[in-house]
Design an enzyme around this catalytic site. Sequence first.
Site, PDB file in Angstrom:
ATOM      1  N   SER A 147       0.933  -1.197   0.137  1.00  0.00           N
ATOM      2  CA  SER A 147       0.012   0.171   0.028  1.00  0.00           C
ATOM      3  C   SER A 147       0.846   1.223   0.150  1.00  0.00           C
ATOM      4  CB  SER A 147      -0.893   0.126   1.123  1.00  0.00           C
ATOM      5  OG  SER A 147      -1.580   1.290   1.367  1.00  0.00           O
ATOM      6  N   TYR A 158      -1.345  -0.200  10.460  1.00  0.00           N
ATOM      7  CA  TYR A 158      -1.572  -0.659   8.916  1.00  0.00           C
ATOM      8  C   TYR A 158      -0.267  -0.273   8.326  1.00  0.00           C
ATOM      9  CZ  TYR A 158      -3.303  -1.089   4.240  1.00  0.00           C
ATOM     10  OH  TYR A 158      -3.574  -1.422   2.850  1.00  0.00           O
TER      11      TYR A 158
END
Length: 263
Positions: A147, A158
């Site tokens: 990501s 995350y």
Amino acid sequence: MNARFLNKVVLVTGAAQGIGRGVAEALAQEAAKLVLVDRASFLPEVAAEIKAATGLADSDVLTVEADLESWSGAEQMVQAALTQFGRIDVLINNVGGTIWAKPYQHYQPDEIEAEIRRSLMPTLWSCRAVLPTMLAQQGGAIVNVSSIATRGINRIPYSAAKGGVNALTASLAFEHAADGIRVNAVATGGTEAPPRKVPRNPKPLSADEQIWYQQIVDQTIESSLMKRYGSINEQVQAILFLASEQASYITGTVLPVGGGDQG
């Protein structure tokens, strides 16, 4: 029809929804033999829809319901694939996704651990589980879905997990290039996707969480040179490229697919 994956056994994790399902559908169009893995109970329905749309035979599509946050789940997945097909040519690690969206000081310790288990451990376990088979074959390709949120707001755990995925990608590629194993990652940007059938966080967002999530959306669009979210297909095509022989001289690379946002 392209046939870059004709007779290739491709293992796709997180295949029931979103980008993972898009990858599975595209691979089916390219004549792959599919191992679709998810912990969602509706995975067989997804497989049936893919077979109906593409004409793949039942024997060419295997579904495995497994929890890849555990080593036992990753082992189960690989053993099922080998029992059915005898080899694994490509592994696409798609499991992950932020559970909460909030400034770091609002995360509880158990939430931080849950984020790491969700977005780093499935990729670590799956790479480890498939590695002996690819070493025995002296060949294979791994594509990790990372990501651009490694540089972003309101989802620090995350971000850290996906930073770990990037480091794993680079180091595993370095370690096993001599064994004919390529390892790359696609760092996905903001992606338009249908509502999830199984939400990562089943609880309704509070008023503050709605504000914090909107800040993520706004930052993602602002950081993109194209000032928009991408489509699932735009992510899928990058993933399939790195998984294919068209990328035969590319390894250890993290490819940002975020409209110019480098993450």
